[in-house]
Design a protein around this motif. Structure first.
Motif, PDB file in Angstrom:
ATOM      1  N   LEU A  78       0.793   0.714  -7.215  1.00 31.24           N
ATOM      2  CA  LEU A  78       0.500   0.250  -5.772  1.00 31.24           C
ATOM      3  C   LEU A  78      -0.928   0.586  -5.401  1.00 31.24           C
ATOM      4  N   ALA A  79      -1.464  -0.196  -4.416  1.00 25.57           N
ATOM      5  CA  ALA A  79      -2.825   0.062  -3.965  1.00 25.57           C
ATOM      6  C   ALA A  79      -2.746   1.229  -2.896  1.00 25.57           C
ATOM      7  N   MET A  80      -3.882   1.806  -3.023  1.00 22.98           N
ATOM      8  CA  MET A  80      -3.998   3.258  -1.754  1.00 22.98           C
ATOM      9  C   MET A  80      -5.022   2.685  -1.010  1.00 22.98           C
ATOM     10  N   GLY A 124      -3.297  -6.411  -7.067  1.00 22.04           N
ATOM     11  CA  GLY A 124      -3.317  -5.948  -8.627  1.00 22.04           C
ATOM     12  C   GLY A 124      -2.877  -6.768  -9.570  1.00 22.04           C
ATOM     13  N   GLY A 125      -3.230  -8.240  -9.099  1.00 22.72           N
ATOM     14  CA  GLY A 125      -2.849  -9.342 -10.027  1.00 22.72           C
ATOM     15  C   GLY A 125      -1.476 -10.026  -9.878  1.00 22.72           C
ATOM     16  N   LEU A 142       0.815  -1.128   0.126  1.00 25.82           N
ATOM     17  CA  LEU A 142      -0.047   0.041  -0.030  1.00 25.82           C
ATOM     18  C   LEU A 142       0.799   1.167   0.026  1.00 25.82           C
ATOM     19  N   THR A 143       0.421   2.013  -0.844  1.00 20.06           N
ATOM     20  CA  THR A 143       1.121   3.565  -0.399  1.00 20.06           C
ATOM     21  C   THR A 143       0.195   4.403   0.413  1.00 20.06           C
ATOM     22  N   ILE A 159       3.694  -5.430 -10.799  1.00 19.82           N
ATOM     23  CA  ILE A 159       2.116  -5.365 -10.681  1.00 19.82           C
ATOM     24  C   ILE A 159       1.547  -5.244 -11.895  1.00 19.82           C
ATOM     25  N   PRO A 160       0.652  -6.245 -12.201  1.00 21.48           N
ATOM     26  CA  PRO A 160      -0.006  -6.118 -13.534  1.00 21.48           C
ATOM     27  C   PRO A 160      -0.707  -4.862 -13.958  1.00 21.48           C
ATOM     28  N   LEU A 161      -1.496  -4.538 -12.750  1.00 22.10           N
ATOM     29  CA  LEU A 161      -2.268  -3.148 -12.700  1.00 22.10           C
ATOM     30  C   LEU A 161      -1.437  -1.935 -12.847  1.00 22.10           C
TER      31      LEU A 161
END
Length: 75
Positions: A36-38, A66-67, A11-12, A31-33
């Motif tokens: 980084l996730a929020m 994110g895959g 996570l960011t 990460i395929p997407l």
């Protein structure tokens, strides 16, 4: 009693710029997407799990990465 798990990869959030740069270098390109996730990317999973909509879900491990985990299956 139901037990489920949310397993985010990275996570960011509120981290130092040096740490953010290190995390980006380690994960972002893998990460395929592509990002980084929020926290707001992960929070809806917890809302779902706390709601009656998940009443039949038990013992699940939900990868929120994110895959990334799908890219490395079998490696």
């Amino acid at each position: 009693i139901r037990t489920n798990c949310v397993r985010p990869i990275a996570l960011t959030a509120e981290v130092t710029e040096d740490k953010k740069t290190q995390i980006n270098a380690s994960y972002k390109d893998k990460i395929p997407l592509g990002y980084l996730a929020m926290p707001e990317d992960i929070a809806p999973l917890f809302v779902y799990l706390a709601s009656n909509a998940s009443r039949y879900l038990n013992g699940a491990i939900i990868d929120s990465d994110g895959g990334l985990s799908q890219c490395y299956l079998g490696s």
